[in-house]
Design a protein around this motif. Structure first.
Motif, mmCIF file in Angstrom:
data_model
loop_
_atom_site.group_PDB
_atom_site.id
_atom_site.type_symbol
_atom_site.label_atom_id
_atom_site.label_comp_id
_atom_site.label_asym_id
_atom_site.label_seq_id
_atom_site.Cartn_x
_atom_site.Cartn_y
_atom_site.Cartn_z
ATOM 1 N N GLY A 175 0.819 -1.205 0.000
ATOM 2 C CA GLY A 175 0.000 0.000 0.000
ATOM 3 C C GLY A 175 0.854 1.256 0.000
ATOM 4 N N GLU A 176 0.209 2.395 0.199
ATOM 5 C CA GLU A 176 0.927 3.673 0.113
ATOM 6 C C GLU A 176 1.875 3.900 1.285
ATOM 7 O OE1 GLU A 176 -1.397 7.096 -0.743
ATOM 8 O OE2 GLU A 176 -2.474 6.134 -2.392
ATOM 9 N N TYR A 177 1.616 3.228 2.415
ATOM 10 C CA TYR A 177 2.486 3.378 3.584
ATOM 11 C C TYR A 177 2.864 1.994 4.117
ATOM 12 C CZ TYR A 177 0.684 8.167 3.554
ATOM 13 O OH TYR A 177 0.330 9.444 3.184
ATOM 14 N N ASP A 178 4.050 1.905 4.691
ATOM 15 C CA ASP A 178 4.531 0.635 5.233
ATOM 16 C C ASP A 178 3.961 0.340 6.610
ATOM 17 O OD1 ASP A 178 6.098 0.195 2.979
ATOM 18 O OD2 ASP A 178 7.841 1.220 3.835
ATOM 19 N N GLY B 82 -4.733 2.619 18.253
ATOM 20 C CA GLY B 82 -3.642 3.577 18.336
ATOM 21 C C GLY B 82 -2.288 2.957 18.087
ATOM 22 N N MET B 83 -2.219 1.632 18.015
ATOM 23 C CA MET B 83 -0.935 0.966 17.771
ATOM 24 C C MET B 83 -0.501 1.177 16.321
ATOM 25 S SD MET B 83 0.169 -3.033 18.345
ATOM 26 C CE MET B 83 0.442 -2.820 20.114
ATOM 27 N N ILE B 84 0.785 1.410 16.129
ATOM 28 C CA ILE B 84 1.362 1.514 14.785
ATOM 29 C C ILE B 84 1.778 0.108 14.361
ATOM 30 C CG2 ILE B 84 3.070 2.655 13.338
ATOM 31 C CD1 ILE B 84 1.031 4.527 14.748
ATOM 32 N N VAL B 85 1.205 -0.349 13.248
ATOM 33 C CA VAL B 85 1.312 -1.750 12.858
ATOM 34 C C VAL B 85 1.966 -1.869 11.483
ATOM 35 C CG1 VAL B 85 0.015 -3.870 12.487
ATOM 36 C CG2 VAL B 85 -0.816 -2.180 14.130
ATOM 37 N N PRO B 86 3.057 -2.637 11.347
ATOM 38 C CA PRO B 86 3.634 -2.855 10.023
ATOM 39 C C PRO B 86 2.638 -3.539 9.097
ATOM 40 C CG PRO B 86 5.158 -3.553 11.750
ATOM 41 C CD PRO B 86 3.840 -3.294 12.414
ATOM 42 N N LEU C 265 -7.884 14.446 3.010
ATOM 43 C CA LEU C 265 -7.827 13.776 4.308
ATOM 44 C C LEU C 265 -8.960 12.777 4.484
ATOM 45 C CD1 LEU C 265 -6.445 13.661 7.117
ATOM 46 C CD2 LEU C 265 -8.023 15.460 7.834
ATOM 47 N N LEU C 266 -10.196 13.201 4.241
ATOM 48 C CA LEU C 266 -11.356 12.367 4.547
ATOM 49 C C LEU C 266 -11.942 11.643 3.344
ATOM 50 C CD1 LEU C 266 -13.428 14.503 7.087
ATOM 51 C CD2 LEU C 266 -11.450 13.031 7.475
ATOM 52 N N GLN C 267 -11.632 12.071 2.126
ATOM 53 C CA GLN C 267 -12.353 11.533 0.982
ATOM 54 C C GLN C 267 -11.470 10.832 -0.044
ATOM 55 O OE1 GLN C 267 -15.404 11.293 1.080
ATOM 56 N NE2 GLN C 267 -16.182 10.917 -0.968
ATOM 57 N N LYS C 268 -10.257 11.303 -0.251
ATOM 58 C CA LYS C 268 -9.427 10.713 -1.308
ATOM 59 C C LYS C 268 -8.621 9.523 -0.805
ATOM 60 C CE LYS C 268 -9.147 14.903 -4.088
ATOM 61 N NZ LYS C 268 -8.269 15.929 -4.717
ATOM 62 N N VAL C 269 -9.325 8.631 -0.122
ATOM 63 C CA VAL C 269 -8.754 7.361 0.316
ATOM 64 C C VAL C 269 -9.755 6.272 -0.045
ATOM 65 C CG1 VAL C 269 -7.421 8.365 2.222
ATOM 66 C CG2 VAL C 269 -9.744 7.559 2.635
ATOM 67 N N ASN C 270 -9.283 5.048 -0.190
ATOM 68 C CA ASN C 270 -10.175 3.926 -0.392
ATOM 69 C C ASN C 270 -9.544 2.676 0.218
ATOM 70 O OD1 ASN C 270 -8.391 2.726 -2.423
ATOM 71 N ND2 ASN C 270 -9.144 4.324 -3.809
ATOM 72 N N ARG C 271 -10.209 1.556 0.105
ATOM 73 C CA ARG C 271 -9.730 0.347 0.755
ATOM 74 C C ARG C 271 -8.369 -0.080 0.225
ATOM 75 N NH1 ARG C 271 -10.560 -5.364 0.276
ATOM 76 N NH2 ARG C 271 -11.876 -5.119 -1.577
ATOM 77 N N ASP C 272 -8.070 0.278 -1.030
ATOM 78 C CA ASP C 272 -6.788 -0.104 -1.622
ATOM 79 C C ASP C 272 -5.649 0.841 -1.263
ATOM 80 O OD1 ASP C 272 -7.791 -2.377 -2.844
ATOM 81 O OD2 ASP C 272 -8.438 -1.269 -4.631
ATOM 82 N N THR C 273 -5.961 1.983 -0.630
ATOM 83 C CA THR C 273 -4.879 2.885 -0.224
ATOM 84 C C THR C 273 -3.862 2.144 0.626
ATOM 85 O OG1 THR C 273 -6.397 4.779 -0.263
ATOM 86 C CG2 THR C 273 -4.337 5.041 0.973
ATOM 87 N N LEU C 274 -4.357 1.328 1.552
ATOM 88 C CA LEU C 274 -3.476 0.509 2.395
ATOM 89 C C LEU C 274 -3.695 -0.980 2.166
ATOM 90 C CD1 LEU C 274 -3.721 2.527 5.742
ATOM 91 C CD2 LEU C 274 -1.887 2.571 4.054
ATOM 92 N N ARG C 275 -4.435 -1.322 1.110
ATOM 93 C CA ARG C 275 -4.674 -2.716 0.716
ATOM 94 C C ARG C 275 -5.285 -3.542 1.850
ATOM 95 N NH1 ARG C 275 -0.996 -6.208 -1.414
ATOM 96 N NH2 ARG C 275 -2.519 -6.815 -2.987
ATOM 97 N N PHE C 276 -6.317 -2.998 2.457
ATOM 98 C CA PHE C 276 -7.010 -3.707 3.536
ATOM 99 C C PHE C 276 -7.776 -4.909 2.996
ATOM 100 C CE2 PHE C 276 -6.342 -0.306 6.591
ATOM 101 C CZ PHE C 276 -6.397 -0.989 7.804
ATOM 102 N N VAL D 213 -7.580 6.906 7.327
ATOM 103 C CA VAL D 213 -7.498 8.348 7.605
ATOM 104 C C VAL D 213 -6.500 8.611 8.730
ATOM 105 C CG1 VAL D 213 -8.756 10.384 8.381
ATOM 106 C CG2 VAL D 213 -9.831 8.791 6.775
ATOM 107 N N ALA D 214 -6.573 7.808 9.795
ATOM 108 C CA ALA D 214 -5.636 7.980 10.910
ATOM 109 C C ALA D 214 -4.200 7.797 10.450
ATOM 110 C CB ALA D 214 -5.963 6.980 12.020
ATOM 111 N N THR D 215 -3.986 6.872 9.528
ATOM 112 C CA THR D 215 -2.639 6.602 9.018
ATOM 113 C C THR D 215 -2.120 7.764 8.185
ATOM 114 O OG1 THR D 215 -3.031 4.217 9.039
ATOM 115 C CG2 THR D 215 -1.274 5.023 7.606
ATOM 116 N N VAL D 216 -2.959 8.295 7.299
ATOM 117 C CA VAL D 216 -2.550 9.452 6.496
ATOM 118 C C VAL D 216 -2.182 10.612 7.416
ATOM 119 C CG1 VAL D 216 -3.346 11.194 4.853
ATOM 120 C CG2 VAL D 216 -3.898 8.780 4.474
ATOM 121 N N SER D 217 -3.038 10.897 8.386
ATOM 122 C CA SER D 217 -2.799 11.997 9.308
ATOM 123 C C SER D 217 -1.516 11.768 10.116
ATOM 124 C CB SER D 217 -4.006 12.146 10.240
ATOM 125 O OG SER D 217 -3.877 13.267 11.076
ATOM 126 N N TRP D 218 -1.320 10.536 10.588
ATOM 127 C CA TRP D 218 -0.128 10.219 11.391
ATOM 128 C C TRP D 218 1.150 10.380 10.577
ATOM 129 C CZ3 TRP D 218 3.769 6.452 11.284
ATOM 130 C CH2 TRP D 218 4.508 6.320 12.463
#
Length: 462
Positions: free
Chosen positions: A35-38, A102-106, A366-377, A142-147
């Motif tokens: 995904g976009e973040y590790d 709140g945990m940061i998860v790889p 922040l709130l809208q330009k994300v989807n399930r594939d942003t982090l490949r959930f 959203v929390a991940t993008v903000s963090w």
């Protein structure tokens, strides 16, 4: 709210598709690698547990669902749902385990795992996929993008600001409520942002923090102008509109934001703020926050800072970077996303300006330009229990897309080298499992406060 209708159509036929000896199914949720973040900030499950699972299924729900589902062309498991009401009072016989919010998860680490606790309801864990996955992926994303934006801004402040601590929590402001699809989405995403920041204009996020996480006041805002309140004065009275903002809202230590591009931003800065109202701005007890709201979002804010520096002066801090006079600052609320924030932070430093001069307002980014594939959930079944109580690992491993391979066996999460790592539960041994029960057969097993979640995501304000 009829929970039986909170799923995808094909789920209604799945109760008849499992092997006949099945007594249990386990499934888990993760953000897959790529995904976009590790790393993912896990957040939001508690809202779903309180709002949705705490409401029992009733016979009226069953009647409504049967009529709709059968008319829709699908089989309906009336026997199963009636048994749920009769045997469990309408509460779902499930065990849900999760990491602490709140945990940061790889990426690739399970955050949530669910299994049935009554063998007659083996079909229920995967029936929840639609609602449970949605409840986790959106606020966590959203929390991940903000963090991650917080980490970016924190790094810039550490390099360019003498005292980053009080500045950082207010550098990214949530402007996203009007771009969200609903009040509920605004609340879910807005409160996710507030895990890492204190600035918001999304009132729904404050309500969510109170309702689900025991937080009396999760975020803050300031008096601010919009174009209608400025243009209603007419272009010929633009200076009077600005002066009224100071007269109405200036106070000791307070900030007031004024959008200044209704006609000509540079004229407004140079001839009104820096001319007609210069002495009044300098005499303010609080701070004027000038808001450029159009043009190139990677250039105009810095041009505005430099103009204000020429007019009101600046100091040079101990790290060698320029800081505007205390009476003025800038906020950019148009065209902001993680990329433009990075560009602006780098450009400010290159021009010798401290990152503390500029705050960011992010809306759709922040709130809208994300989807399930942003982090490949994804949520996938990982184990099946037979009639004898034995668990057997199950998984998918598509040869056409190895990145979609799922985890086999029920999972645990342990700390290794300072980071959470997934291991099969059968191999846990005497290690501590970070996944803990959060829901069991209608009972909420944990009740995180927002303060606890914030401390976990950003320990000691880091």
């Amino acid at each position: 709210m009829n929970f039986i209708l909170n799923t995808d159509s094909y789920k209604y036929s799945h109760f008849a598709q499992y092997p006949p000896e099945t007594a249990g199914i386990s499934a888990y949720i993760e953000s897959r690698r790529g995904g976009e973040y590790d790393n993912t900030l896990f957040f939001g499950l508690q809202m779903f547990l309180k709002e949705y699972l705490s409401q029992p299924v009733t016979r009226a729900h069953i009647d409504e669902a049967e009529e709709l589902v059968t008319a829709h062309g699908l089989p309906f498991n009336r026997t199963g749902w009636e048994r749920l009401v009769e045997r469990h009072g309408g509460y779902l016989p499930l065990m849900i385990e999760a990491l602490p919010e709140g945990m940061i998860v790889p990426a690739g680490t399970p955050m949530v795992q669910v299994r049935n606790t009554d063998p007659d309801f083996f079909w229920l864990p995967t029936f929840l996929e639609t609602s449970l996955l949605r409840a986790v992926w959106y606020p966590s994303t959203v929390a991940t993008v903000s963090w991650h934006v917080r980490q970016m801004i924190a790094e810039a402040l550490a390099r360019t600001c003498d005292d980053p601590g009080p500045v950082l929590p207010f550098r990214l402001h949530d402007f996203g409520a009007r771009g969200a699809t609903s009040q509920e989405q605004a609340g879910l995403g807005g409160v996710a942002h507030l895990v890492s920041f204190l600035g918001t204009d999304t009132v729904a996020s404050l309500v969510a923090a109170r309702r689900y996480y025991h937080e009396p006041m999760a975020g803050f805002s300031i008096p601010a102008a919009e174009h209608s309140t400025m243009t209603s004065w007419g272009e010929e009275r633009e200076a009077a509109a600005y002066e009224n903002m100071i007269d109405q809202f200036d106070g000791e230590g307070k900030l007031v934001a004024v959008v200044s591009d209704s006609y000509d931003l540079f004229r407004a800065v140079q001839t009104i703020w820096g001319g007609q109202l210069k002495d009044k701005v300098k005499a303010m007890k609080g701070t004027l926050v000038v808001r450029p709201d159009s043009g190139d979002a990677t250039r105009v804010p810095i041009d505005t800072i430099e103009m204000l520096g020429e007019i009101f002066g600046f100091s040079v801090n101990s790290k060698g970077y320029k800081v505007l006079a205390p009476c003025v600052r800038v906020i950019q609320g148009d065209g902001i996303n993680p990329r433009t924030i990075r560009v602006l932070l780098e450009a400010m430093a290159e021009r010798g300006w401290s990152a503390e001069n500029l705050a960011f307002g992010m809306g759709a980014g922040l709130l809208q330009k994300v989807n399930r594939d942003t982090l490949r959930f994804a949520m996938k079944a990982n184990a099946r229990q037979d009639a004898g109580g034995n668990w057997h690992g199950i998984s998918k491993d598509p040869k056409t897309d190895p990145g979609k391979a799922s985890k086999r066996y029920r999972q645990a999460v342990v700390m290794e080298d300072g980071a959470p790592v997934a291991v099969p539960l059968k191999d846990l041994g005497d290690r501590e499992n970070l996944m803990r029960p959060v829901w069991e057969n209608g009972d909420l097993k944990v009740d995180w406060t927002f303060a606890e979640i914030r401390d976990r995501a950003n320990p000691n304000g880091a």
